[in-house]
Scaffold this motif. Structure first.
Motif, PDB file in Angstrom:
ATOM      1  N   TYR A  35       0.848  -1.182   0.000  1.00  0.00           N
ATOM      2  CA  TYR A  35       0.000   0.000   0.000  1.00  0.00           C
ATOM      3  C   TYR A  35       0.888   1.237   0.000  1.00  0.00           C
ATOM      4  CZ  TYR A  35      -4.441  -2.354   1.055  1.00  0.00           C
ATOM      5  OH  TYR A  35      -5.575  -3.117   0.986  1.00  0.00           O
ATOM      6  N   LYS A  36       0.381   2.301  -0.604  1.00  0.00           N
ATOM      7  CA  LYS A  36       1.077   3.589  -0.602  1.00  0.00           C
ATOM      8  C   LYS A  36       0.231   4.595   0.157  1.00  0.00           C
ATOM      9  CE  LYS A  36       2.833   7.184  -3.741  1.00  0.00           C
ATOM     10  NZ  LYS A  36       2.979   7.600  -5.167  1.00  0.00           N
ATOM     11  N   GLN A  37       0.874   5.312   1.101  1.00  0.00           N
ATOM     12  CA  GLN A  37       0.183   6.363   1.842  1.00  0.00           C
ATOM     13  C   GLN A  37       0.825   7.698   1.500  1.00  0.00           C
ATOM     14  OE1 GLN A  37       0.407   6.436   6.243  1.00  0.00           O
ATOM     15  NE2 GLN A  37      -1.804   6.773   6.231  1.00  0.00           N
ATOM     16  N   ASP A  38       0.040   8.603   0.919  1.00  0.00           N
ATOM     17  CA  ASP A  38       0.608   9.876   0.501  1.00  0.00           C
ATOM     18  C   ASP A  38       0.670  10.869   1.661  1.00  0.00           C
ATOM     19  OD1 ASP A  38      -2.424  10.825  -1.304  1.00  0.00           O
ATOM     20  OD2 ASP A  38      -1.920  11.012   0.812  1.00  0.00           O
ATOM     21  N   SER A  39       1.091  12.090   1.338  1.00  0.00           N
ATOM     22  CA  SER A  39       1.313  13.094   2.391  1.00  0.00           C
ATOM     23  C   SER A  39       0.026  13.507   3.086  1.00  0.00           C
ATOM     24  CB  SER A  39       2.001  14.331   1.804  1.00  0.00           C
ATOM     25  OG  SER A  39       1.205  14.851   0.760  1.00  0.00           O
ATOM     26  N   LYS A  40      -1.110  13.252   2.441  1.00  0.00           N
ATOM     27  CA  LYS A  40      -2.404  13.559   3.067  1.00  0.00           C
ATOM     28  C   LYS A  40      -2.975  12.339   3.787  1.00  0.00           C
ATOM     29  CE  LYS A  40      -3.547  17.209  -0.173  1.00  0.00           C
ATOM     30  NZ  LYS A  40      -4.491  17.743  -1.174  1.00  0.00           N
ATOM     31  N   LYS A  41      -2.129  11.328   3.934  1.00  0.00           N
ATOM     32  CA  LYS A  41      -2.479  10.090   4.648  1.00  0.00           C
ATOM     33  C   LYS A  41      -3.459   9.215   3.883  1.00  0.00           C
ATOM     34  CE  LYS A  41      -1.036  11.476   9.194  1.00  0.00           C
ATOM     35  NZ  LYS A  41      -1.175  11.321  10.637  1.00  0.00           N
ATOM     36  N   SER A  80      14.037   4.361 -11.538  1.00  0.00           N
ATOM     37  CA  SER A  80      13.962   5.768 -11.975  1.00  0.00           C
ATOM     38  C   SER A  80      13.049   6.590 -11.071  1.00  0.00           C
ATOM     39  CB  SER A  80      13.456   5.846 -13.425  1.00  0.00           C
ATOM     40  OG  SER A  80      14.280   5.084 -14.270  1.00  0.00           O
ATOM     41  N   LEU A  81      13.395   6.660  -9.817  1.00  0.00           N
ATOM     42  CA  LEU A  81      12.550   7.333  -8.825  1.00  0.00           C
ATOM     43  C   LEU A  81      12.247   8.767  -9.206  1.00  0.00           C
ATOM     44  CD1 LEU A  81      14.074   5.651  -5.740  1.00  0.00           C
ATOM     45  CD2 LEU A  81      11.613   5.953  -6.074  1.00  0.00           C
ATOM     46  N   GLU A  82      11.010   9.178  -8.927  1.00  0.00           N
ATOM     47  CA  GLU A  82      10.539  10.533  -9.193  1.00  0.00           C
ATOM     48  C   GLU A  82      10.121  11.195  -7.888  1.00  0.00           C
ATOM     49  OE1 GLU A  82       7.377  10.146 -12.002  1.00  0.00           O
ATOM     50  OE2 GLU A  82       8.668   9.317 -13.581  1.00  0.00           O
ATOM     51  N   LEU A  83      10.054  12.525  -7.923  1.00  0.00           N
ATOM     52  CA  LEU A  83       9.662  13.271  -6.723  1.00  0.00           C
ATOM     53  C   LEU A  83       8.309  12.796  -6.190  1.00  0.00           C
ATOM     54  CD1 LEU A  83      10.651  16.922  -7.730  1.00  0.00           C
ATOM     55  CD2 LEU A  83      11.859  15.389  -6.165  1.00  0.00           C
ATOM     56  N   GLY A  84       7.392  12.490  -7.117  1.00  0.00           N
ATOM     57  CA  GLY A  84       6.048  12.086  -6.725  1.00  0.00           C
ATOM     58  C   GLY A  84       5.969  10.717  -6.070  1.00  0.00           C
ATOM     59  N   ASP A  85       7.073   9.991  -6.086  1.00  0.00           N
ATOM     60  CA  ASP A  85       7.097   8.685  -5.427  1.00  0.00           C
ATOM     61  C   ASP A  85       7.286   8.816  -3.918  1.00  0.00           C
ATOM     62  OD1 ASP A  85       9.064   7.341  -8.177  1.00  0.00           O
ATOM     63  OD2 ASP A  85       6.889   7.504  -7.947  1.00  0.00           O
ATOM     64  N   SER A  86       7.614  10.015  -3.468  1.00  0.00           N
ATOM     65  CA  SER A  86       7.791  10.235  -2.030  1.00  0.00           C
ATOM     66  C   SER A  86       6.488   9.936  -1.303  1.00  0.00           C
ATOM     67  CB  SER A  86       8.208  11.679  -1.749  1.00  0.00           C
ATOM     68  OG  SER A  86       9.480  11.943  -2.307  1.00  0.00           O
ATOM     69  N   ALA A  87       6.554   9.044  -0.347  1.00  0.00           N
ATOM     70  CA  ALA A  87       5.355   8.580   0.368  1.00  0.00           C
ATOM     71  C   ALA A  87       5.815   7.590   1.429  1.00  0.00           C
ATOM     72  CB  ALA A  87       4.379   7.900  -0.583  1.00  0.00           C
ATOM     73  N   VAL A  88       4.835   7.093   2.180  1.00  0.00           N
ATOM     74  CA  VAL A  88       5.115   5.975   3.084  1.00  0.00           C
ATOM     75  C   VAL A  88       4.535   4.723   2.437  1.00  0.00           C
ATOM     76  CG1 VAL A  88       4.840   4.992   5.376  1.00  0.00           C
ATOM     77  CG2 VAL A  88       4.998   7.475   5.098  1.00  0.00           C
ATOM     78  N   TYR A  89       5.340   3.695   2.323  1.00  0.00           N
ATOM     79  CA  TYR A  89       4.927   2.445   1.699  1.00  0.00           C
ATOM     80  C   TYR A  89       4.749   1.401   2.790  1.00  0.00           C
ATOM     81  CZ  TYR A  89       6.027   4.675  -2.693  1.00  0.00           C
ATOM     82  OH  TYR A  89       6.036   5.551  -3.751  1.00  0.00           O
ATOM     83  N   SER A 106       5.363  -1.560   9.716  1.00  0.00           N
ATOM     84  CA  SER A 106       5.411  -0.213  10.291  1.00  0.00           C
ATOM     85  C   SER A 106       5.733   0.856   9.255  1.00  0.00           C
ATOM     86  CB  SER A 106       6.427  -0.163  11.436  1.00  0.00           C
ATOM     87  OG  SER A 106       7.689  -0.597  10.961  1.00  0.00           O
ATOM     88  N   GLY A 107       5.912   0.462   8.017  1.00  0.00           N
ATOM     89  CA  GLY A 107       6.059   1.438   6.947  1.00  0.00           C
ATOM     90  C   GLY A 107       7.491   1.788   6.590  1.00  0.00           C
ATOM     91  N   THR A 108       7.678   2.221   5.356  1.00  0.00           N
ATOM     92  CA  THR A 108       8.962   2.742   4.868  1.00  0.00           C
ATOM     93  C   THR A 108       8.712   4.138   4.342  1.00  0.00           C
ATOM     94  OG1 THR A 108       9.833   0.574   4.262  1.00  0.00           O
ATOM     95  CG2 THR A 108      10.800   2.497   3.163  1.00  0.00           C
ATOM     96  N   GLN A 109       9.347   5.110   4.983  1.00  0.00           N
ATOM     97  CA  GLN A 109       9.210   6.497   4.552  1.00  0.00           C
ATOM     98  C   GLN A 109      10.224   6.751   3.444  1.00  0.00           C
ATOM     99  OE1 GLN A 109       7.609   9.592   6.508  1.00  0.00           O
ATOM    100  NE2 GLN A 109       7.807  10.222   4.372  1.00  0.00           N
ATOM    101  N   LEU A 110       9.722   6.905   2.220  1.00  0.00           N
ATOM    102  CA  LEU A 110      10.587   7.159   1.065  1.00  0.00           C
ATOM    103  C   LEU A 110      10.568   8.649   0.730  1.00  0.00           C
ATOM    104  CD1 LEU A 110      12.281   6.286  -1.428  1.00  0.00           C
ATOM    105  CD2 LEU A 110      10.113   5.903  -2.627  1.00  0.00           C
TER     106      LEU A 110
END
Lengths: 113, 116
Positions: A35-41, A80-89, A106-110
């Protein structure tokens, strides 16, 4: 013992790099998820595997490739990581595919710089 | 397609007061409903789930939720909150129709802030 463990906990990298996140569950479950959790949770499913077979593949860029060497592991490789990939996985597992209780890591903060 | 709406993004409440976190869903098929809690810097944990049977579901930590099919709601309640209940709460829905994949659709989350 942690039921669902994922590493690393934090990952800071530059745009364009390739990185992997590892996940292992010791619950004997058949099904694993990313699962991907964005900055707005907001939490959204990316993939699920049942006994190493891909079950769910949401509309995710093909830069993201899950790999399940066995049913206890589901790794996520990102090219090829992009800025928009920043999230908690978050990795998760359940006893089987269906509507079972999910156990989350417990998540990985990328953070992509 | 299914969707979940959590009507409140933040709910501040004083310790020992009751609380209700609201959740509405839309689906063209029958569903299973869940509430998960996320404490700071942790993964999600299941609080409770509704699969069938009694519409009032009791979960861990004194939480309960009521399934209301006519109003397509699944609101979460606790009669008396503690500081330790401060967390993010997620409502989720999963279908069990044909081609069931166990996919959970989550709401946007509600931040419960319990004040002393």
């Amino acid at each position: 013992d942690t039921a669902v463990s994922q590493t690393p906990k934090y990952l800071v990298t530059q745009m364009g790099n390739d990185k992997s996140i590892k996940c292992e569950q010791n619950l004997g479950h058949d099904t694993m998820y990313w699962y991907k959790q964005d900055s707005k949770k907001f939490l959204k499913i990316m993939f699920s595997y049942n006994n190493k077979e891909l079950i769910i593949n949401e509309t995710v860029p093909n830069r993201f490739s899950p790999k399940s060497p066995d049913k206890a592991h589901l790794n996520l490789h990102i090219n090829s990581l992009e800025l928009g990939d920043s999230a908690v996985y978050f990795c998760a597992s359940s006893q089987r595919t269906g509507n079972e209780k999910l156990f989350f890591g417990s998540g990985t903060q990328l953070s992509v710089l | 397609a299914q969707s979940v709406t959590q009507l409140d993004s933040q709910v501040p409440v004083f310790e020992e007061a009751p609380v209700e976190l609201r959740c509405n869903y839309s689906s063209s098929v029958s569903v299973y409903l869940f509430w998960y809690v996320q404490y700071p810097n942790q993964g999600l944990q299941l609080l409770l789930k509704y699969l069938s049977g009694s519409t009032l579901v009791k979960g861990i930590n004194g939480f309960e939720a009521e399934f209301n099919k006519s109003q397509t709601s699944f609101h979460l309640r606790k009669p008396s909150v503690h500081i330790s209940d401060t967390a993010e709460y997620f409502c989720a829905v999963s279908d069990y129709g044909s081609g069931n994949t166990g996919k959970l659709i989550f709401g946007q989350g509600t931040t419960l802030q319990v004040k002393p």
